[in-house]
Design an enzyme around this catalytic site. Structure first.
Site, PDB file in Angstrom:
ATOM      1  N   GLU A  11       0.808  -1.227   0.000  1.00 29.44           N
ATOM      2  CA  GLU A  11       0.000   0.000   0.000  1.00 29.44           C
ATOM      3  C   GLU A  11       0.833   1.265   0.000  1.00 29.44           C
ATOM      4  O   GLU A  11       0.503   2.234  -0.670  1.00 29.44           O
ATOM      5  CB  GLU A  11      -0.929   0.054   1.226  1.00 29.44           C
ATOM      6  CG  GLU A  11      -1.902  -1.096   1.325  1.00 29.44           C
ATOM      7  CD  GLU A  11      -1.387  -2.138   2.280  1.00 29.44           C
ATOM      8  OE1 GLU A  11      -0.182  -2.455   2.203  1.00 29.44           O
ATOM      9  OE2 GLU A  11      -2.173  -2.648   3.088  1.00 29.44           O
ATOM     10  N   ASP A  97      -2.215  -5.343   3.418  1.00 25.02           N
ATOM     11  CA  ASP A  97      -2.521  -5.803   4.774  1.00 25.02           C
ATOM     12  C   ASP A  97      -3.558  -6.917   4.768  1.00 25.02           C
ATOM     13  O   ASP A  97      -4.441  -6.964   3.916  1.00 25.02           O
ATOM     14  CB  ASP A  97      -3.041  -4.637   5.624  1.00 25.02           C
ATOM     15  CG  ASP A  97      -1.988  -3.564   5.830  1.00 25.02           C
ATOM     16  OD1 ASP A  97      -0.791  -3.895   5.734  1.00 25.02           O
ATOM     17  OD2 ASP A  97      -2.359  -2.408   6.079  1.00 25.02           O
ATOM     18  N   ASP A  99      -6.386  -7.569   6.223  1.00 25.03           N
ATOM     19  CA  ASP A  99      -7.670  -7.246   6.831  1.00 25.03           C
ATOM     20  C   ASP A  99      -8.627  -6.920   5.692  1.00 25.03           C
ATOM     21  O   ASP A  99      -8.274  -7.035   4.514  1.00 25.03           O
ATOM     22  CB  ASP A  99      -7.552  -6.099   7.832  1.00 25.03           C
ATOM     23  CG  ASP A  99      -6.961  -4.827   7.214  1.00 25.03           C
ATOM     24  OD1 ASP A  99      -6.842  -4.760   5.968  1.00 25.03           O
ATOM     25  OD2 ASP A  99      -6.606  -3.911   7.968  1.00 25.03           O
ATOM     26  N   GLU A 101      -9.785  -4.144   4.540  1.00 29.35           N
ATOM     27  CA  GLU A 101      -9.353  -3.050   3.675  1.00 29.35           C
ATOM     28  C   GLU A 101      -8.219  -3.502   2.759  1.00 29.35           C
ATOM     29  O   GLU A 101      -8.213  -3.221   1.561  1.00 29.35           O
ATOM     30  CB  GLU A 101      -8.891  -1.872   4.548  1.00 29.35           C
ATOM     31  CG  GLU A 101      -8.902  -0.540   3.845  1.00 29.35           C
ATOM     32  CD  GLU A 101     -10.288   0.041   3.726  1.00 29.35           C
ATOM     33  OE1 GLU A 101     -10.473   0.899   2.840  1.00 29.35           O
ATOM     34  OE2 GLU A 101     -11.176  -0.336   4.492  1.00 29.35           O
ATOM     35  N   TYR A 320       1.579  -5.524  13.190  1.00 32.36           N
ATOM     36  CA  TYR A 320       0.451  -4.825  12.559  1.00 32.36           C
ATOM     37  C   TYR A 320      -0.411  -4.119  13.601  1.00 32.36           C
ATOM     38  O   TYR A 320      -0.725  -4.675  14.656  1.00 32.36           O
ATOM     39  CB  TYR A 320      -0.385  -5.829  11.775  1.00 32.36           C
ATOM     40  CG  TYR A 320      -1.403  -5.182  10.866  1.00 32.36           C
ATOM     41  CD1 TYR A 320      -1.024  -4.201   9.968  1.00 32.36           C
ATOM     42  CD2 TYR A 320      -2.741  -5.552  10.923  1.00 32.36           C
ATOM     43  CE1 TYR A 320      -1.953  -3.595   9.134  1.00 32.36           C
ATOM     44  CE2 TYR A 320      -3.675  -4.963  10.094  1.00 32.36           C
ATOM     45  CZ  TYR A 320      -3.274  -3.977   9.195  1.00 32.36           C
ATOM     46  OH  TYR A 320      -4.193  -3.392   8.374  1.00 32.36           O
ATOM     47  N   ARG A 322      -3.549  -2.855  13.449  1.00 32.71           N
ATOM     48  CA  ARG A 322      -5.005  -2.980  13.468  1.00 32.71           C
ATOM     49  C   ARG A 322      -5.364  -4.409  13.852  1.00 32.71           C
ATOM     50  O   ARG A 322      -5.297  -5.321  13.030  1.00 32.71           O
ATOM     51  CB  ARG A 322      -5.604  -2.618  12.110  1.00 32.71           C
ATOM     52  CG  ARG A 322      -5.387  -1.161  11.745  1.00 32.71           C
ATOM     53  CD  ARG A 322      -6.139  -0.747  10.499  1.00 32.71           C
ATOM     54  NE  ARG A 322      -5.661   0.549  10.062  1.00 32.71           N
ATOM     55  CZ  ARG A 322      -4.752   0.732   9.108  1.00 32.71           C
ATOM     56  NH1 ARG A 322      -4.239  -0.312   8.469  1.00 32.71           N
ATOM     57  NH2 ARG A 322      -4.346   1.945   8.774  1.00 32.71           N
ATOM     58  N   HIS A 367      -5.429 -10.825  14.261  1.00 29.52           N
ATOM     59  CA  HIS A 367      -3.981 -10.849  14.180  1.00 29.52           C
ATOM     60  C   HIS A 367      -3.389 -10.967  15.579  1.00 29.52           C
ATOM     61  O   HIS A 367      -4.094 -11.003  16.580  1.00 29.52           O
ATOM     62  CB  HIS A 367      -3.468  -9.562  13.519  1.00 29.52           C
ATOM     63  CG  HIS A 367      -4.102  -9.276  12.200  1.00 29.52           C
ATOM     64  ND1 HIS A 367      -4.149 -10.201  11.200  1.00 29.52           N
ATOM     65  CD2 HIS A 367      -4.726  -8.167  11.731  1.00 29.52           C
ATOM     66  CE1 HIS A 367      -4.772  -9.670  10.150  1.00 29.52           C
ATOM     67  NE2 HIS A 367      -5.134  -8.440  10.456  1.00 29.52           N
TER      68      HIS A 367
END
Length: 929
Positions: A11, A97, A99, A101, A320, A322, A367
């Site tokens: 990203e 990532d 997740d 998103e 990570y 989040r 996670h």
């Protein structure tokens, strides 16, 4: 033999740089810089699609809720670079990532790039060489259930916002917005302020004594009973100030009399109770607890915390950021225990590792906890030369919490002594308590912070040493103090406590809380006062409208259920189309959003924007802000007075409202304008004092005409200004003479006095020069260079020693014409009024610049009429070309609807205004956007 060429897409540029160091030769690592495409704005849809079921939302609600995407203008260059790199690659690795998103970003990349080479989904939770090596050897397929969940959330927020926000524009004010999580968060803040406004304090007294044993060991004891009845504390009163228990409310006379009687008296120890004390360490950080603790200990906003954490993660310092899980990997547990032994001794580590469990609702997104990266944690002091300021402080907080989580309990004993006094006709009971920690354990490394307590009396004596007392022992009173107390209203939310409450209610997800809080602040629903969040009167109007007409949509349980439904979609247990259909169109006895909108009926905007204060006084939201309105018996018109700027809602009591209304209005009649015959008055306005002409009662200005007005000069006092000065002001602008056939005028503007000659303007030295400047003097001033006479530029308020990560320019905070702003030499971003510009952190400065870049340049109001006058030949040609393209697009769009994976896209043909994109990589902040 030729080497295999692999393209890896992440990203953010920072993440690409860090990963690139570990992958080595044969790998090219590029960044998508967040999402490359998003839902197109309905106004930018191809003309032939605007009238169909796509036209309102860019989501085809009548055909499976298929979205129509476009590649944003800011990402076309990025997409072109990725396509060029893909042509030379033998394999594609999507390393976004893990997740919702990140999975969605990977899916969009596949849809746009259309790779013809093998594709691998590469995931990791920390950026270390070991983790990257494991990730490239253990790739997986794209998780379409996660993509569906993210896409459902994005569509849900589009439907919610686009249906409800226009209602707010019409009934409350322009520029407002509604969102399923931001509205719930705003409602929490408003409800707390309502509780504070309705609160009535209660008074009570108590007595504290300093007592001492025969060995001269002193301690503090607090009154708990009087005359054999328990004495009241703050917890014994309700919010109306009424006693809600059988406790005795000690009066001032009783407290003073008891304190006098206790002077040089003795207290008998009635009983002593000792209990073992044990305290466990807090679990490692999740996204939510990190935001809360960084707010308490470091005074960081949720957004600042996440921005710093993202940088630490992308540069390989932490895992990570989040996550809903407090679980540590086996390697992390061993690293924490090893470090604790080395720093605090063998006894600081329990025999068995600690195991923490979380309440993550979606295992696919569970996670590891947020912790220092790697199998060996780097000490904060080792990074002092690499990390700076707030980055180092946040890393140290994460490091301390992780190490402490694997350390031993703190142990000791807590003793509570009951003491009594019986003399001079008075009976009183006292209590004293203290805790002695004999083994500190994890407290040597870290202690969790706490939010402010409403009732502090229950915390007294905690971790305070108490002398060894036994029943029957006598102690002497060395000091007795009567104390007055007043009950406190519920504390306002801080960012930390709001995040905690949202998580407890199951509203939103921790990864979105930072964006939600920023949204409600940026929309003007909430302002920051120190660490607390204060709702504005606009928020009261918005929440009142939502509660009265969209009750189910701002219901906390309903909002939390939506979040659980999204989790089921992410787990593959729920079909997204069916769920969206149920939400929008309804099912059975459950009405959908559309039916709620269709059955709205008439909304009384006046009632929505009114908050009753007393029977005859109400606060109303007007075009220029909040004002008080009082109904006066026998008067044709109510009294209206603007609310003093900065007054907080809970400060507006009936008493203060009457005081504001009873103050002199500031209107003072100066006389009559001899030219017009109208009365001239001086008034206090929103932008300062001014003079104006008024008409007799019952008369109105002709249509299209306004009352002549003029602001007072800074040197003028509204209390002493006279009619001659007022008439001079009302006569402005003053024509000095003519130059080259055009008038030269002197006038007072927003930025001070100036001359105007055609399109040329020059500043005048002071306001009086408007009336004294001659034509010759005006010629000299106009002959000067436009910027030559300006003052020397002010030095920056703050100059940072690091460049902006996007532009590379020097980041400084300056004081400008419109207030303080941040600039990197290319982009200027205003510093919000609620923030102290001189104490702005580098991370917040960079964040403000990123937000400004994301919004793009300010839209200027163009003269549409002038555009319309251009030749129609070009327009006709353009229409023909558009029609041809539209036909092609329509065919493509129909084709895309046929398959669930072939989602609609505007692709490279999207040349209109782009949807907003994040310039800082995947932020997980699409909720309520």
């Amino acid at each position: 033999m030729a080497h295999t060429k692999r393209l890896v897409i992440v990203e953010s540029p920072a993440k690409a740089k860090t990963i690139g160091r570990y992958l080595g030769d044969g790998y090219t690592v590029l960044a998508s810089v967040g999402h490359i495409r998003d839902l197109i704005e309905p106004k930018n849809l191809p003309p032939e699609l605007k009238k169909g079921s796509l036209g309102k939302f860019s989501v085809d609600v009548d055909n499976g809720f298929e979205p129509y995407y476009e590649v944003s203008a800011s990402k076309r260059k990025t997409v072109a670079e990725l396509k060029r790199a893909l042509k030379d690659a033998d394999e594609l690795y999507l390393a976004t990532d893990e997740d919702r998103e990140g999975e969605a970003i990977a899916w969009h990349l596949l849809q746009v790039l259309k790779p013809k080479v093998p594709v691998h989904r590469m995931v990791f939770h920390e950026i270390t060489k070991e983790a990257i090596d494991r990730a490239k050897e253990n790739t997986r397929e794209l998780d379409t259930a996660l993509v569906d969940a993210q896409e459902t959330r994005r569509i849900l927020d589009r439907l919610y916002g686009y249906e409800i926000s226009p209602v707010l524009w019409r009934k409350v004010g322009p520029g407002l917005s509604a969102g399923r999580v931001q509205s719930a968060a705003t409602r929490l803040v408003v409800e707390r302020e309502r509780e504070r406004m309705a609160f009535h304090p209660a008074e009570y007294w108590d007595v504290t004594v300093q007592a001492a044993t025969d060995d001269a060991e002193s301690f503090e004891a607090r009154l708990v009973s009087y005359g054999g009845v328990r004495t009241a504390t703050g917890r014994d009163f309700d919010d109306q100030g009424q006693l809600k228990s059988a406790a005795h409310v000690l009066t001032e006379a009783e407290a003073t009399g008891l304190a006098d009687a206790l002077e040089n008296a003795r207290l008998e120890v009635a009983s002593v109770e000792a209990k073992p004390y044990r305290r466990r360490p807090a679990a490692p950080f999740t996204t939510s607890t990190l935001q809360q603790e960084a707010a308490r200990k470091l005074r960081f906003s949720a957004r600042q915390t996440m921005s710093l954490a993202q940088g630490l993660y992308e540069n390989g310092y932490i895992t990570y950021m989040r996550t809903d899980s407090p679980v540590l990997s086996h390697q992390a547990v061993e690293a924490a225990r090893t470090q604790a032994r080395a720093l605090y001794g063998e006894q600081s580590v329990p025999e068995r590792p600690r195991v923490y469990t979380g309440k993550a609702k979606n295992a696919q997104e569970a996670h590891e906890a947020i912790r220092p990266a790697g199998d060996h944690f780097r000490l904060p002091r080792e990074l002092a030369g690499t990390l700076r300021g707030d980055e180092l402080r946040l890393y140290e907080l994460i490091w301390k919490r992780t190490v402490a989580s694997q350390m031993a309990d703190a142990t000791g004993s807590t003793a509570t002594a009951q003491l009594r006094y019986d003399g001079r006709g008075l009976q009183a009971g006292f209590t004293a308590s203290g805790t002695v920690i004999t083994f500190r354990g994890f407290l040597d490394a870290y202690e969790e912070g706490q939010d402010a307590s409403r009732h502090a009396d229950g915390e007294r004596g905690r971790e305070r040493r108490l002398p060894a007392l036994v029943a029957g022992q006598w102690t002497g009173v060395t000091e007795a103090s009567p104390k007055r107390h007043e009950t406190l209203p519920p504390p306002r939310y801080t960012e930390a406590s709001l995040v905690k409450t949202l998580e407890e209610l199951g509203i939103g997800r921790p990864s979105t809380y930072a964006a939600i809080i920023s949204t409600i602040v940026d929309r003007g629903y909430v302002t920051r006062k120190g660490q607390t969040l204060v709702p504005t009167w606009v928020a009261f109007s918005v929440i009142r409208l939502l509660e009265q007409h969209f009750g189910s949509l701002v219901d906390y349980d309903f909002t939390a259920e939506m979040e659980s439904d999204l989790d089921r979609i992410a787990a593959g247990e729920e079909d997204r189309r069916h769920w969206l259909h149920q939400f929008y169109f309804g099912e059975g006895d459950h009405p959908g959003l559309r039916s709620v909108i269709d059955d709205l009926g008439e909304i009384d905007a006046r009632a929505i924007n009114t908050t009753p204060i007393t029977d005859d006084i109400a606060l109303r939201m007007g075009r220029f802000g909040p004002y008080l309105e009082q109904t006066v018996e026998g008067a044709d018109q109510p009294r209206r007075v603007s609310l003093p700027e900065g007054m907080e809602p809970d400060e507006l009591t009936p008493q203060t409202a009457r005081e504001i209304l009873d103050r002199p209005s500031g209107d003072r009649e100066l006389g009559v304008n001899p030219v017009t015959g109208h009365a001239v008055v001086v008034r206090s306005g929103r932008f300062g004092p001014y003079v104006t002409e008024t008409l007799p009662e019952g008369e109105e200005w002709p249509k299209g005409e306004k009352a002549p007005t003029a602001s007072l000069f800074r040197s003028m006092d509204p209390a002493t200004v006279g009619l001659p000065d007022a008439l001079r002001l009302l006569a402005l602008p003053r024509t000095i003479g003519e130059l080259d056939g055009e008038p030269v005028q002197a006038l007072n503007g927003r930025y001070g006095p100036y001359l105007k000659h055609g399109k040329e303007t020059r500043s005048l030295p002071d306001e009086e020069a408007i009336f004294t400047t001659t034509l010759d003097q005006a010629k000299e001033i106009l002959a000067q260079p436009k910027y030559g006479g300006r003052r020397t530029a002010k030095p920056p308020l703050v100059a940072f020693d690091r460049p902006d990560p996007v532009s590379g320019g020097a980041v400084v905070v300056k004081d400008g014409r419109f207030g303080p702003y941040v600039t990197d030499g290319e982009v200027n971003a205003t510093v919000p009024k609620a923030e102290d510009a001189e104490h702005l952190t580098f991370e917040r400065a960079v964040e403000l610049l990123a937000i400004k870049r994301e919004k793009g340049p300010a839209k200027r109001r163009t003269a549409k009429k002038a555009t319309a006058k251009k030749t129609t030949a070009k327009k006709a040609t353009a229409k023909k070309a558009t029609a041809k393209k539209a036909t092609a697009k329509k065919a493509t769009a129909k084709k895309a609807t046929a398959g669930s994976t072939a989602r609609k896209t505007a692709g490279s043909a999207a040349k209109k205004a782009p949807a907003k994109q994040s310039a800082a990589g995947s932020t997980g902040a699409g909720e309520d956007a």
